[in-house]
Write an enzyme that holds these catalytic residues in place. Sequence first.
Site, mmCIF file in Angstrom:
data_model
loop_
_atom_site.group_PDB
_atom_site.id
_atom_site.type_symbol
_atom_site.label_atom_id
_atom_site.label_comp_id
_atom_site.label_asym_id
_atom_site.label_seq_id
_atom_site.Cartn_x
_atom_site.Cartn_y
_atom_site.Cartn_z
ATOM 1 N N LYS A 85 0.810 -1.224 0.000
ATOM 2 C CA LYS A 85 0.000 0.000 0.000
ATOM 3 C C LYS A 85 0.849 1.282 0.000
ATOM 4 C CE LYS A 85 -4.360 -1.663 0.560
ATOM 5 N NZ LYS A 85 -4.314 -2.904 1.307
ATOM 6 N N GLU A 107 -9.714 6.517 2.982
ATOM 7 C CA GLU A 107 -10.608 5.529 3.579
ATOM 8 C C GLU A 107 -9.747 4.340 3.971
ATOM 9 O OE1 GLU A 107 -9.870 5.628 0.436
ATOM 10 O OE2 GLU A 107 -9.337 3.525 0.116
ATOM 11 N N SER A 378 1.803 -9.822 -0.908
ATOM 12 C CA SER A 378 1.467 -8.397 -0.792
ATOM 13 C C SER A 378 1.684 -7.808 0.602
ATOM 14 C CB SER A 378 0.020 -8.170 -1.222
ATOM 15 O OG SER A 378 -0.852 -9.022 -0.508
HETATM 16 C C1 LIG Z 1 -5.170 -4.053 1.078
HETATM 17 C C2 LIG Z 1 -4.436 -5.296 0.874
HETATM 18 C C3 LIG Z 1 -4.766 -6.177 -0.193
HETATM 19 C C4 LIG Z 1 -5.915 -5.973 -1.113
HETATM 20 O O1 LIG Z 1 -5.883 -4.821 -1.879
HETATM 21 P P1 LIG Z 1 -5.527 -4.825 -3.417
HETATM 22 O O2 LIG Z 1 -5.851 -3.437 -3.854
HETATM 23 O O3 LIG Z 1 -6.365 -5.868 -4.092
HETATM 24 O O4 LIG Z 1 -4.077 -5.123 -3.543
HETATM 25 C C5 LIG Z 1 -3.974 -7.306 -0.373
HETATM 26 N N1 LIG Z 1 -2.955 -7.594 0.453
HETATM 27 C C6 LIG Z 1 -2.633 -6.793 1.495
HETATM 28 C C7 LIG Z 1 -1.486 -7.187 2.361
HETATM 29 C C8 LIG Z 1 -3.352 -5.622 1.740
HETATM 30 O O5 LIG Z 1 -3.017 -4.838 2.771
#
Ligand SMILES: *Cc1c(COP(=O)(O)O)cnc(C)c1O
Length: 396
Positions: A85, A107, A378
Amino acid sequence: MLPDKKGYFGKFGGRFVPETIMAALLELENAYKKVDKTFKNELSGYFKNYVGRPTPLYFAKRLSDKLGLKIYLKREDLCHTGAHKINNALGQVLLAKKMGKTRIIAETGAGQHGVATATVCALFKMKCDVYMGDEDIKRQALNVFRMKLLGANVIPVHSGSKTLKDAINEAFRDWVTNVKHTHYLLGSCVGPHPYPMIVRDFQSVIGKEAKKQIIEIEGKLPDYLVACVGGGSNSIGLFYPFYKDKSVKFIGVEAGGLGISSNKHAATLVKGDPGILHGTKSFVLQNNSGQIKETHSVSAGLDYPGVGPEHAFYKQIHRADYVAIDDKKAIEGFKLLSETEGIIPALEPAHAIAYLKYYPKKLKNRSASRRIIIVCLSGRGDKDIDIVKNQLQIKY
Ligand SMILES: *Cc1c(COP(=O)(O)O)cnc(C)c1O
């Protein structure tokens, strides 16, 4: 290159917003068009020295041997603040600064985007207000405290289901009235044009690095890219730089919740239909009279009834496949990666890991050499420890 001038990816995207928001979107679009070399250099500097980029592309040998695949993890969990993020938050805060804004609103659902936004606002001395559903505030007390420590103001949202969707509504409302000094730092590749494009471009650093790294290591492109899809930003960030490499297949993994026939899930592309939510045309989860459905996922970051319009387009043209993995399997993915590699993933990418465990045959072909798969890891799992502990009913 997509989107077109009006913000369409095929028949998806666009801007379905009232007049009052239109002016703000045009101002943002114009500022983004003026992004130049100096801006890009400044952003790369922060990526390198503040976020810790490039993140490693790590060969997960034990996991690979166990599943009979060749799995590389793109380690976004090692980014400052613990998830991808921050890539988007940094890009947008620099853009806001360029536009002369002094206040940021955002948000947040689980709080990861709120924390990333509060972080960059501290760094650039911006006033920061984060909208968060009342339910989420209760569920994510630690991240609420982190945001406050960073100097942000967390505003509870009491409307609707008191979760992410309602927080986005409130943020748009605030933006309309305060647009002169305020930038709305949207957290995923959703919303009206130009957001899906801007967020994708800032997150594309993931795929650009991964492409360079895999060619250095393997001397060739991967066979598959696998990533979890909430709003769709980490996945589009990985996929997009490979868009023209037709031999590379994309797999987006959505949250199957309690099962996709249960109505308690967030598998928007797998089970939804075309519709409009938060100013963009994409797939949405809606009932027969067009009301947005309540969603469920064990992972708050995937718990959203919409999805970025570029993914809807990739689905329509069969550039990507979208699948759903349920809560139970996601928890297994979480354990599997922890035990085989010593990496505790966030519950969101644990869905992608579980996909490798449950569908390895789909990722193989008949030749002897193992398929090369890049998974976007992610985020890290610290924020999810309590949830997993409850799910597994472990007592300490
Ligand atoms: C917010 C988040 C997501 C999902 O958001 P995307 O916009 O689909 O990437 C996925 N993995 C993590 C670790 C997150 O914090």
